[in-house]
Each structure stands twice: as C-alpha cells, then as structure tokens.
Design a protein around this motif. Structure first.
Motif, PDB file in Angstrom:
ATOM      1  N   TYR A 126      52.692  49.577  20.503  1.00 19.29           N
ATOM      2  CA  TYR A 126      51.688  50.150  21.383  1.00 19.29           C
ATOM      3  C   TYR A 126      51.033  48.998  22.154  1.00 19.29           C
ATOM      4  CZ  TYR A 126      52.038  54.370  18.510  1.00 19.29           C
ATOM      5  OH  TYR A 126      52.489  55.476  17.849  1.00 19.29           O
ATOM      6  N   THR A 127      50.804  49.202  23.449  1.00 19.89           N
ATOM      7  CA  THR A 127      50.200  48.175  24.304  1.00 19.89           C
ATOM      8  C   THR A 127      48.781  48.580  24.680  1.00 19.89           C
ATOM      9  OG1 THR A 127      52.366  47.606  25.218  1.00 19.89           O
ATOM     10  CG2 THR A 127      50.428  46.854  26.436  1.00 19.89           C
ATOM     11  N   LEU A 128      47.838  47.637  24.522  1.00 24.40           N
ATOM     12  CA  LEU A 128      46.436  47.896  24.846  1.00 24.40           C
ATOM     13  C   LEU A 128      46.237  47.882  26.358  1.00 24.40           C
ATOM     14  CD1 LEU A 128      43.577  48.269  23.637  1.00 24.40           C
ATOM     15  CD2 LEU A 128      43.308  45.795  23.794  1.00 24.40           C
ATOM     16  N   LYS A 129      45.533  48.891  26.862  1.00 23.88           N
ATOM     17  CA  LYS A 129      45.236  48.998  28.287  1.00 23.88           C
ATOM     18  C   LYS A 129      43.761  49.311  28.464  1.00 23.88           C
ATOM     19  CE  LYS A 129      45.708  49.822  32.752  1.00 23.88           C
ATOM     20  NZ  LYS A 129      45.911  48.714  33.723  1.00 23.88           N
ATOM     21  N   ILE A 130      43.059  48.508  29.294  1.00 24.19           N
ATOM     22  CA  ILE A 130      41.647  48.762  29.588  1.00 24.19           C
ATOM     23  C   ILE A 130      41.561  49.550  30.892  1.00 24.19           C
ATOM     24  CG2 ILE A 130      39.377  47.755  29.985  1.00 24.19           C
ATOM     25  CD1 ILE A 130      40.337  45.258  28.537  1.00 24.19           C
ATOM     26  N   ASP A 131      41.046  50.759  30.812  1.00 24.55           N
ATOM     27  CA  ASP A 131      40.831  51.600  31.987  1.00 24.55           C
ATOM     28  C   ASP A 131      39.421  51.302  32.492  1.00 24.55           C
ATOM     29  OD1 ASP A 131      40.732  53.488  33.939  1.00 24.55           O
ATOM     30  OD2 ASP A 131      40.734  55.221  32.603  1.00 24.55           O
ATOM     31  N   PHE A 132      39.348  50.351  33.408  1.00 26.22           N
ATOM     32  CA  PHE A 132      38.053  49.835  33.846  1.00 26.22           C
ATOM     33  C   PHE A 132      37.452  50.729  34.918  1.00 26.22           C
ATOM     34  CE2 PHE A 132      35.579  46.771  36.479  1.00 26.22           C
ATOM     35  CZ  PHE A 132      34.584  46.561  35.554  1.00 26.22           C
ATOM     36  N   ARG A 133      36.267  51.241  34.657  1.00 23.65           N
ATOM     37  CA  ARG A 133      35.575  52.109  35.609  1.00 23.65           C
ATOM     38  C   ARG A 133      34.423  51.335  36.245  1.00 23.65           C
ATOM     39  NH1 ARG A 133      37.121  57.420  34.228  1.00 23.65           N
ATOM     40  NH2 ARG A 133      39.209  57.217  33.314  1.00 23.65           N
ATOM     41  N   GLN A 134      34.628  50.879  37.470  1.00 22.03           N
ATOM     42  CA  GLN A 134      33.634  50.066  38.158  1.00 22.03           C
ATOM     43  C   GLN A 134      33.165  50.759  39.426  1.00 22.03           C
ATOM     44  OE1 GLN A 134      35.051  46.329  39.683  1.00 22.03           O
ATOM     45  NE2 GLN A 134      33.017  45.610  40.268  1.00 22.03           N
ATOM     46  N   ALA A 135      31.863  50.902  39.549  1.00 25.22           N
ATOM     47  CA  ALA A 135      31.314  51.403  40.805  1.00 25.22           C
ATOM     48  C   ALA A 135      31.485  50.333  41.881  1.00 25.22           C
ATOM     49  CB  ALA A 135      29.839  51.745  40.635  1.00 25.22           C
ATOM     50  N   LEU A 170      26.538  44.752  41.585  1.00 29.05           N
ATOM     51  CA  LEU A 170      27.568  43.859  41.068  1.00 29.05           C
ATOM     52  C   LEU A 170      27.836  44.134  39.592  1.00 29.05           C
ATOM     53  CD1 LEU A 170      26.302  40.507  42.609  1.00 29.05           C
ATOM     54  CD2 LEU A 170      28.360  41.752  43.310  1.00 29.05           C
ATOM     55  N   TRP A 171      29.089  43.906  39.180  1.00 29.27           N
ATOM     56  CA  TRP A 171      29.396  43.886  37.757  1.00 29.27           C
ATOM     57  C   TRP A 171      29.031  42.488  37.275  1.00 29.27           C
ATOM     58  CZ3 TRP A 171      34.791  43.209  35.220  1.00 29.27           C
ATOM     59  CH2 TRP A 171      34.673  43.373  33.830  1.00 29.27           C
ATOM     60  N   ARG A 178      34.776  35.953  41.129  1.00 30.40           N
ATOM     61  CA  ARG A 178      35.242  34.727  41.782  1.00 30.40           C
ATOM     62  C   ARG A 178      34.615  34.640  43.164  1.00 30.40           C
ATOM     63  NH1 ARG A 178      40.840  33.695  44.853  1.00 30.40           N
ATOM     64  NH2 ARG A 178      40.710  31.440  45.161  1.00 30.40           N
ATOM     65  N   VAL A 179      33.951  33.513  43.436  1.00 34.02           N
ATOM     66  CA  VAL A 179      33.412  33.232  44.759  1.00 34.02           C
ATOM     67  C   VAL A 179      34.349  32.214  45.407  1.00 34.02           C
ATOM     68  CG1 VAL A 179      31.463  32.320  46.058  1.00 34.02           C
ATOM     69  CG2 VAL A 179      31.055  33.655  43.980  1.00 34.02           C
ATOM     70  N   GLY A 230      35.181  42.070  39.706  1.00 30.75           N
ATOM     71  CA  GLY A 230      35.991  43.095  39.069  1.00 30.75           C
ATOM     72  C   GLY A 230      37.194  43.433  39.919  1.00 30.75           C
ATOM     73  N   ILE A 231      37.358  44.702  40.288  1.00 31.74           N
ATOM     74  CA  ILE A 231      38.521  45.122  41.076  1.00 31.74           C
ATOM     75  C   ILE A 231      38.254  45.096  42.570  1.00 31.74           C
ATOM     76  CG2 ILE A 231      39.390  46.567  39.195  1.00 31.74           C
ATOM     77  CD1 ILE A 231      38.289  48.997  40.649  1.00 31.74           C
ATOM     78  N   TYR A 232      37.037  44.722  42.981  1.00 30.25           N
ATOM     79  CA  TYR A 232      36.678  44.750  44.397  1.00 30.25           C
ATOM     80  C   TYR A 232      36.544  43.334  44.957  1.00 30.25           C
ATOM     81  CZ  TYR A 232      35.585  49.684  43.679  1.00 30.25           C
ATOM     82  OH  TYR A 232      35.660  51.018  43.379  1.00 30.25           O
ATOM     83  N   THR A 233      36.882  43.173  46.238  1.00 32.56           N
ATOM     84  CA  THR A 233      36.667  41.923  46.954  1.00 32.56           C
ATOM     85  C   THR A 233      35.702  42.185  48.097  1.00 32.56           C
ATOM     86  OG1 THR A 233      38.860  41.063  46.390  1.00 32.56           O
ATOM     87  CG2 THR A 233      37.727  40.052  48.258  1.00 32.56           C
TER      88      THR A 233
END
Length: 341
Positions: A126-135, A170-171, A178-179, A230-233
């Motif tokens: 089984y592989t661990l997966k993080i379902d990241f919920r970011q506004a 911001l998260w 990353r800046v 997070g998932i946004y730039t």
C-alpha cells in the motif's frame, strides 16, 4: 425414478452445491499450505488487507485514512501544520503483519510504502498518499515596479489582512513555500532564503506574510518575483508589473534584527545580516538602562551582507538590548538583544 430416489438426488445436488460454495468461499480467505505429513492439510490465514489506518493531527485528534485497493489516502487541510513524521495506528486482518509496524515513526510524505504479509506468506503493498486540501492564497497587486536591495530583509505582507493589494491566506509551512526570482534576461531562477512565514511576532516580523533575503549570488538586474505556496504559485496580480523588480546592491548601511533576541555564551559568535556590513569598523554592546557600561564585540569577519561578531571573555552574564555599529565617524544604533549566559 421413484419419489424417494428423486428426493435423495435433490438433497445430494443441494449438498454438493453447498460444499462447492463453501470451498470456493474459503479459498478467497485462506491459502492451503501442505504440511510435511503426507495427506495432512492445514488452513493458514491469507489476509493481506488493512482494516484501519489512523494518525493524529497537531491537536492530537485522530484522522482516519481512506483505504483503496493499493493506497492509504489521508486528507489534510492547509490550516493545519504538516508534521515531519507520523506514528500511525494500524489494524490488520487476521494474523497479518505489516512493515513498517503499527506505531513506527515514518516521514509524512507521498510515496511511503507499507507491506502487509499474511500468515500464509502472501504479500500486498500500500502506498501513502496525502490528499492536500489548500485554499487558494491571495496574491499581491502593485501599481508600479519595485527596487530591492541585496542584504536587506524583504517582505510580502498584509498588515490589515484585507484588500486586493496584499498577500493573504497563505499556508504557513516554510518547507512547502519557496520564494524565487526569475531573471528577465535568461529566465534563470534564484531561490531566496525565507527568514519568517506567519502572523505578527517579534520585530522585525510585525505583519502577516513572508520575509526573505535575496540570494547573495544573484546578479543585479530585472526580475519577476514568484512565491510557491503549497500547490499554488503566486505572482503580482498586475501582469504589467511582471519582470519589473530591479535588484540592486545595497546603497546604505542597515543592520537587520533577524536573530534577535539571541542567547550566547562568551566566546560564541553572532551573525548580523544587512547591507554594507563590510564598512563596519567596530561594534559595541550595552543595555538601554546602563548606557555607561559598554562592551566592545570582536569582529570576526565581514561581507557586504553579513558580519560575524564574537562576544569576548569578560562580558558579564545579563541581557543587553542595544548594539551600536561604527563606520568610521558614523554610527548606527539598533535594538538587537543578546542575553549572555
């Protein structure tokens, strides 16, 4: 065929079907393992499934993973700090074992693999997966370009946390932020050093946002600022302002308060960040309540953006909340605080 024979045949057929169903039903749950004694067959559990997988959030509340055929999916919201490691509590099928074991500490990241082994010796991964919920964070909007000096603490902040021109939502995870700057000439990327990410704190971090230092190896010139959170730039929401950040060498002296307050022992060093630090000729440490008692600090090394200072032997234990930087006849007073232990 008489009625009795028909009845016997019917019962025989039903019995055979029952045994057949029972046999195939058991076959999905068990694997046969032949003993060394001829003709002796033992039944061994073949379960390789995970019944439950639970971790704790930063407030010690349980979070249960969703389990699929080959994945362990944990839903994580961006308002919670993402831990470096987790210690899952795992419940398995009958007589199965898992590696890493239940309660074992692992890195909390996508791709961690768990292997379940049944008593019969069959395995399943089984592989661990993080379902990241970011506004989605709110970006900034400037009406004109900017000029930024190397060595000087820079920031993208929102003091009021409202309005269209300020960064927000911001998260607050430094390792997931990353800046960086993209050069207008050749699109080369230069990653800045994040000094602080979060809400109001001690000086100089008095506003909500991200604080950073420009890379020291970054050539002067025009750039576009981007913040990956997070998932946004994020970029300047005013498209016309992109690649209009002018990066320059420092033109005035400044000693930043990053690292203050500090705790040191005599003989240890303090690194002061800022601009034109290589013009410093001497530094003094003292308290605002005892301005006549002054202790000179030893200059170990200087660059345009950093000065390394040593606390010499003989400085008494105590808290000193002022540091004065001399540059020939000029001097600058800062509220840099050092507690000598």
């Amino acid at each position: 065929m008489n009625k009795k024979n028909k009845t016997n045949m019917f019962l025989y057929t039903v019995g055979a079907l029952f045994l057949s169903v029972l046999f195939f039903s058991c076959d999905t749950e068990y694997n046969d393992k032949i003993n060394t004694i001829p003709g002796d067959v033992i039944k061994v559990s073949g379960y390789t499934h995970i019944e439950s997988f639970t971790i704790k959030d930063p407030e010690n509340n349980p979070i249960s993973a969703a389990l699929t055929e080959d994945k362990i999916i944990i839903t994580w919201s961006n308002y919670m700090a993402l831990p470096e490691t987790i210690k899952p509590e795992i419940v398995l099928g009958t007589e199965a074992v898992i590696s890493p074991a239940s309660g074992a500490e692992i890195a909390f990241k996508d791709g961690a693999v768990y292997t379940v082994t049944s008593k019969a010796g069959t395995t399943k991964q089984y592989t661990l997966k993080i379902d990241f919920r970011q506004a989605e964070p709110q970006s900034w909007f400037l009406s004109a370009g900017e000029t930024l000096s190397k060595g000087i603490l820079q920031k993208k902040t929102n003091q009021a946390r409202s309005g269209a021109i300020y960064i927000d939502n911001l998260w607050l995870s430094v390792k997931d932020t990353r800046v960086y700057f993209v050069a207008a000439t050749d699109q080369t990327e230069y990653t800045a050093e994040i000094s602080y990410l979060g809400g109001p704190a001690v000086a100089p971090f008095l506003e909500y946002g991200v604080y950073y230092f420009l890379p020291e190896n970054m050539p002067i010139g025009m750039y576009d600022l981007r913040i990956k959170n997070g998932i946004y730039t994020l970029q300047d929401a005013n498209v016309e302002n992109r690649f209009k950040i002018n990066v320059i060498e420092p033109t005035t002296f400044k000693a930043e308060l990053t690292g203050s307050p500090a705790e040191k022992q005599t003989g240890e060093t303090i690194e002061i960040r800022g601009g034109l630090m290589n013009t410093v000729t001497s530094v003094e440490l003292f308290s605002s309540t005892a301005t006549t008692v002054i202790y000179p600090l030893e200059i170990v090394s200087v660059t345009p953006y950093r000065a390394v200072l040593k606390i010499p032997a003989g400085v008494p234990a105590g808290t000193y909340n002022r540091m004065r930087f001399y540059r020939g006849t000029a001097n600058t007073l800062t509220a840099y605080t050092v507690t000598v232990k």
